[in-house]
Scaffold this motif. Structure first.
Motif, PDB file in Angstrom:
ATOM      1  N   PRO A  31     -10.233   7.691   4.094  1.00 15.36           N
ATOM      2  CA  PRO A  31     -11.256   8.462   4.819  1.00 15.36           C
ATOM      3  C   PRO A  31     -10.717   9.766   5.393  1.00 15.36           C
ATOM      4  O   PRO A  31     -11.426  10.781   5.412  1.00 15.36           O
ATOM      5  N   GLU A  32      -9.468   9.768   5.852  1.00 18.33           N
ATOM      6  CA  GLU A  32      -8.897  10.974   6.436  1.00 18.33           C
ATOM      7  C   GLU A  32      -8.323  11.918   5.394  1.00 18.33           C
ATOM      8  O   GLU A  32      -7.754  12.975   5.733  1.00 18.33           O
ATOM      9  N   GLY A  33      -8.435  11.554   4.117  1.00 20.85           N
ATOM     10  CA  GLY A  33      -7.902  12.379   3.047  1.00 20.85           C
ATOM     11  C   GLY A  33      -6.662  11.752   2.445  1.00 20.85           C
ATOM     12  O   GLY A  33      -5.879  11.091   3.126  1.00 20.85           O
ATOM     13  N   GLY A  34      -6.485  11.967   1.160  1.00 20.59           N
ATOM     14  CA  GLY A  34      -5.348  11.366   0.488  1.00 20.59           C
ATOM     15  C   GLY A  34      -5.761  10.161  -0.332  1.00 20.59           C
ATOM     16  O   GLY A  34      -6.931   9.759  -0.361  1.00 20.59           O
ATOM     17  N   LEU A  54     -11.411   6.681 -10.371  1.00 19.61           N
ATOM     18  CA  LEU A  54     -10.433   5.779  -9.745  1.00 19.61           C
ATOM     19  C   LEU A  54     -10.007   4.650 -10.675  1.00 19.61           C
ATOM     20  O   LEU A  54      -8.878   4.163 -10.597  1.00 19.61           O
ATOM     21  N   GLU A  55     -10.897   4.221 -11.548  1.00 16.14           N
ATOM     22  CA  GLU A  55     -10.559   3.149 -12.492  1.00 16.14           C
ATOM     23  C   GLU A  55     -10.103   3.719 -13.830  1.00 16.14           C
ATOM     24  O   GLU A  55      -9.274   3.116 -14.520  1.00 16.14           O
ATOM     25  N   GLU A  56     -10.599   4.887 -14.173  1.00 13.48           N
ATOM     26  CA  GLU A  56     -10.269   5.471 -15.473  1.00 13.48           C
ATOM     27  C   GLU A  56      -8.804   5.874 -15.563  1.00 13.48           C
ATOM     28  O   GLU A  56      -8.223   5.850 -16.656  1.00 13.48           O
ATOM     29  N   VAL A  57      -8.181   6.253 -14.441  1.00 13.34           N
ATOM     30  CA  VAL A  57      -6.797   6.741 -14.496  1.00 13.34           C
ATOM     31  C   VAL A  57      -5.811   5.641 -14.851  1.00 13.34           C
ATOM     32  O   VAL A  57      -4.642   5.930 -15.154  1.00 13.34           O
ATOM     33  N   PHE A  58      -6.240   4.391 -14.841  1.00 14.06           N
ATOM     34  CA  PHE A  58      -5.345   3.306 -15.245  1.00 14.06           C
ATOM     35  C   PHE A  58      -5.268   3.174 -16.761  1.00 14.06           C
ATOM     36  O   PHE A  58      -4.413   2.436 -17.259  1.00 14.06           O
ATOM     37  N   ARG A  59      -6.152   3.860 -17.472  1.00 16.90           N
ATOM     38  CA  ARG A  59      -6.101   3.806 -18.929  1.00 16.90           C
ATOM     39  C   ARG A  59      -4.937   4.650 -19.421  1.00 16.90           C
ATOM     40  O   ARG A  59      -4.619   5.705 -18.858  1.00 16.90           O
ATOM     41  N   PRO A  60      -4.238   4.210 -20.494  1.00 17.05           N
ATOM     42  CA  PRO A  60      -3.099   4.986 -21.010  1.00 17.05           C
ATOM     43  C   PRO A  60      -3.513   6.393 -21.423  1.00 17.05           C
ATOM     44  O   PRO A  60      -4.593   6.601 -21.995  1.00 17.05           O
ATOM     45  N   PHE A  61      -2.666   7.370 -21.080  1.00 14.04           N
ATOM     46  CA  PHE A  61      -2.823   8.787 -21.418  1.00 14.04           C
ATOM     47  C   PHE A  61      -4.027   9.426 -20.734  1.00 14.04           C
ATOM     48  O   PHE A  61      -4.443  10.515 -21.106  1.00 14.04           O
ATOM     49  N   ARG A  62      -4.580   8.735 -19.721  1.00 11.52           N
ATOM     50  CA  ARG A  62      -5.734   9.299 -18.990  1.00 11.52           C
ATOM     51  C   ARG A  62      -5.207  10.070 -17.798  1.00 11.52           C
ATOM     52  O   ARG A  62      -4.489   9.533 -16.960  1.00 11.52           O
ATOM     53  N   ARG A  63      -5.560  11.361 -17.716  1.00 11.41           N
ATOM     54  CA  ARG A  63      -5.098  12.212 -16.624  1.00 11.41           C
ATOM     55  C   ARG A  63      -6.282  12.947 -16.038  1.00 11.41           C
ATOM     56  O   ARG A  63      -7.219  13.319 -16.744  1.00 11.41           O
ATOM     57  N   ARG A  87       0.850  -1.197   0.000  1.00 10.58           N
ATOM     58  CA  ARG A  87       0.000   0.000   0.000  1.00 10.58           C
ATOM     59  C   ARG A  87       0.882   1.242   0.000  1.00 10.58           C
ATOM     60  O   ARG A  87       1.801   1.357   0.819  1.00 10.58           O
ATOM     61  N   VAL A  88       0.608   2.164  -0.910  1.00  8.96           N
ATOM     62  CA  VAL A  88       1.320   3.444  -0.991  1.00  8.96           C
ATOM     63  C   VAL A  88       0.281   4.537  -0.713  1.00  8.96           C
ATOM     64  O   VAL A  88      -0.639   4.749  -1.521  1.00  8.96           O
ATOM     65  N   GLN A  89       0.429   5.210   0.422  1.00 15.93           N
ATOM     66  CA  GLN A  89      -0.547   6.208   0.860  1.00 15.93           C
ATOM     67  C   GLN A  89       0.087   7.600   0.828  1.00 15.93           C
ATOM     68  O   GLN A  89       1.271   7.766   1.190  1.00 15.93           O
ATOM     69  N   ASP A  90      -0.699   8.573   0.402  1.00 14.63           N
ATOM     70  CA  ASP A  90      -0.230   9.965   0.405  1.00 14.63           C
ATOM     71  C   ASP A  90      -1.271  10.838   1.082  1.00 14.63           C
ATOM     72  O   ASP A  90      -2.362  10.383   1.441  1.00 14.63           O
ATOM     73  N   ASP A  91      -0.956  12.106   1.264  1.00 15.95           N
ATOM     74  CA  ASP A  91      -1.866  13.067   1.901  1.00 15.95           C
ATOM     75  C   ASP A  91      -2.315  14.122   0.903  1.00 15.95           C
ATOM     76  O   ASP A  91      -2.585  15.268   1.273  1.00 15.95           O
ATOM     77  N   GLY A  92      -2.376  13.739  -0.371  1.00 10.53           N
ATOM     78  CA  GLY A  92      -2.750  14.679  -1.409  1.00 10.53           C
ATOM     79  C   GLY A  92      -4.255  14.872  -1.520  1.00 10.53           C
ATOM     80  O   GLY A  92      -5.034  14.446  -0.642  1.00 10.53           O
ATOM     81  N   PRO A  93      -4.698  15.489  -2.616  1.00 12.31           N
ATOM     82  CA  PRO A  93      -6.127  15.786  -2.781  1.00 12.31           C
ATOM     83  C   PRO A  93      -6.966  14.571  -3.148  1.00 12.31           C
ATOM     84  O   PRO A  93      -8.200  14.636  -3.103  1.00 12.31           O
ATOM     85  N   GLY A  94      -6.344  13.487  -3.543  1.00 13.46           N
ATOM     86  CA  GLY A  94      -7.110  12.308  -3.931  1.00 13.46           C
ATOM     87  C   GLY A  94      -7.647  12.423  -5.353  1.00 13.46           C
ATOM     88  O   GLY A  94      -7.301  13.343  -6.111  1.00 13.46           O
ATOM     89  N   ILE A  95      -8.499  11.489  -5.708  1.00 15.46           N
ATOM     90  CA  ILE A  95      -9.064  11.416  -7.057  1.00 15.46           C
ATOM     91  C   ILE A  95     -10.568  11.219  -6.919  1.00 15.46           C
ATOM     92  O   ILE A  95     -11.019  10.476  -6.043  1.00 15.46           O
ATOM     93  N   PRO A  96     -11.372  11.856  -7.767  1.00 15.54           N
ATOM     94  CA  PRO A  96     -12.822  11.608  -7.714  1.00 15.54           C
ATOM     95  C   PRO A  96     -13.138  10.115  -7.865  1.00 15.54           C
ATOM     96  O   PRO A  96     -12.461   9.388  -8.593  1.00 15.54           O
TER      97      PRO A  96
END
Length: 458
Positions: free
Chosen positions: A446-449, A401-410, A388-397
């Motif tokens: 839940p706490e963000g990130g 969450l599944e779409e960002v795994f597609r190539p060139f999807r940002r 598990r790699v956890q960060d404290d960033g803004p997260g993703i809608p």
């Protein structure tokens, strides 16, 4: 359905052994009924022959000898007496045990007139219990403890001199049914079940090999083809599987060659455009043009690298996955990243070290790029390695969450051109996970990130 075996071997054995047991149970029932009928007829015939012998003795005996025979004979607990009138009324018994005894006894006595023989089945009085009837039969009765009371027979035969000989006797108790046929059938069933296990295990080996070959193909399209041996249907399936693998490999190679050709053709005009950009007098415009051209060249290089699928060509080797991830976190800390590692100190794993390092670099790099700190957690659960790699960033809608795994999807809200990248990082991570038989997932904390989870089967 929980009682239905889930494996092909279990279902086949259930059908084979269940069918054998069903046939043997039905055969055992039929065998017992035939044995019972045969034994009853044999005992009745034996009893009739002895009664006929007794009648013949009485016919040839003198009055004194008859008295002696009546007092001394206890043939199978038979009670006998003579009278001028029969003890049985003239009954028309044409069916059942009475007719059987009457006919057979007449034949045994030389086909005498059936009117000289009368047979009646005597039922016990209702006031007496079966135990009392068995007690009257004597302690020497061999089956009185095992068989319930059976009706008695009263037989009256008219002797040659007109005197009626009356005989009262019980049915002969049946012996216990022979169990040796059932024991033999049980042993035979166990033997057939054992043979079926061995045969079905051998028959299911091609299916197991096909399942392993399919798993290898999912990880590596360049895996060796499966062996085509076994029954004809299995050989045909194996040949079809190998042909499918060849076509997939050819398709990927054609796609890679096409992208390489496109990349080569695009680099030439990009280089010319860079040279022409040097002659632009406006410094600001020149820098923007060169930056766009550099980005295009980076995209082409990244696309070609992703299309070549370098992961599939790397050799699988034994490695310490915990040491690899921990050393990568240490390298990130040395470059100024706030990275912490928690988990296994040592974890043996078979995989592709360069590909795994590339995937972890992308995940940790993304966490530091869009957050201030990164935490890497590693654990082994149910035969799987979960990183598990956890960060404290803004997260993703959630919808992305599944779409960002597609190539060139940002996701533009959190990723833009200033952060760099062409949108292939997470696609590479999932490709590496799939090459190892695992997967990659994203979820918001839940706490963000954001939490990126890399699941690898051990």
């Amino acid at each position: 359905m929980r009682f239905v075996p889930q494996t092909m071997l279990g279902r086949t054995l259930a059908i084979v052994v269940g069918g054998i047991l069903l046939v043997q149970i039905l055969g055992g029932i039929m065998h017992y009924r035939e044995w019972q009928t045969f034994t009853e007829n044999a005992e009745r015939t034996k009893l009739i022959e002895r009664m006929a012998t007794y009648v013949q003795w009485m016919n040839t005996a003198s009055p004194l000898q008859r008295e002696f025979l009546l007092r001394s004979n206890r043939l199978y607990r038979m009670k006998a007496w003579q009278s001028n009138q029969p003890s049985i009324e003239d009954l028309d018994n044409w069916f059942g045990i009475e007719a059987f005894v009457r006919t057979r006894l007449a034949e045994t006595l030389g086909n005498i007139d059936k009117d000289r023989i009368r047979v009646e089945e005597v039922q016990p009085p209702e006031t007496r219990k079966p135990e009392e009837w068995r007690k009257d039969e004597g302690e020497d009765y061999p089956h009185h403890k095992k068989k319930r009371w059976r009706p008695r027979l009263l037989v009256a035969v008219q002797l040659d001199d007109g005197v009626w000989l009356n005989m009262q006797l019980p049915y002969i108790g049946l012996r216990e049914p022979p169990f040796f046929p059932f024991i033999g059938l049980t042993v035979m069933t166990l033997f057939v079940a054992l043979c079926s296990v061995l045969i079905m295990r051998s028959a299911n080996k091609p299916l197991a090999r096909m399942a392993k070959a399919a798993e290898r193909l999912g990880r590596d399209v360049n895996a060796p083809p499966m062996s085509a041996d076994g029954p004809r249907e299995v050989r045909e399936a194996a040949n079809a599987f190998n042909e499918m693998q060849t076509r997939l490999r050819r398709f990927i190679q054609d796609r890679t060659h096409m992208l390489a050709a496109i990349s080569h053709d695009l680099r030439t005009p990009i280089t010319r455009m860079k040279l022409r950009a040097e002659f632009v007098d406006d410094d600001e415009q020149r820098e923007k043009m060169l930056a766009d051209l550099d980005e295009m060249e980076a995209m082409i290089s990244a696309t070609l690298s992703f299309a070549r699928d370098d992961v599939a060509h790397e050799t699988v080797s034994d490695l310490d996955l915990a040491a690899l991830v921990e050393s990568l976190c240490e390298d990130m800390r040395e470059t100024g990243g706030d990275v912490t590692y928690e988990g296994c100190e040592e974890l043996s794993f078979k995989g592709r070290p360069v590909a795994l390092k590339r995937a972890m670099t992308n995940l940790i790099g993304n966490a530091l790029k869009y957050g201030q700190a990164c935490k890497v957690l590693m654990a082994e659960e149910s035969g799987q390695v979960i990183i598990r790699v956890q960060d404290d960033g803004p997260g993703i809608p959630e919808d992305d969450l599944e779409e960002v795994f597609r190539p060139f999807r940002r996701v533009e809200s959190s990723r833009n051109k200033e952060t760099g990248g062409v949108g292939l990082g997470l696609a590479v991570v999932r490709s590496v996970a799939h090459a190892h038989g695992g997967t990659a997932q994203l979820s918001n904390l839940p706490e963000g990130g954001l939490e990126a989870k890399l699941i690898l089967p051990k």
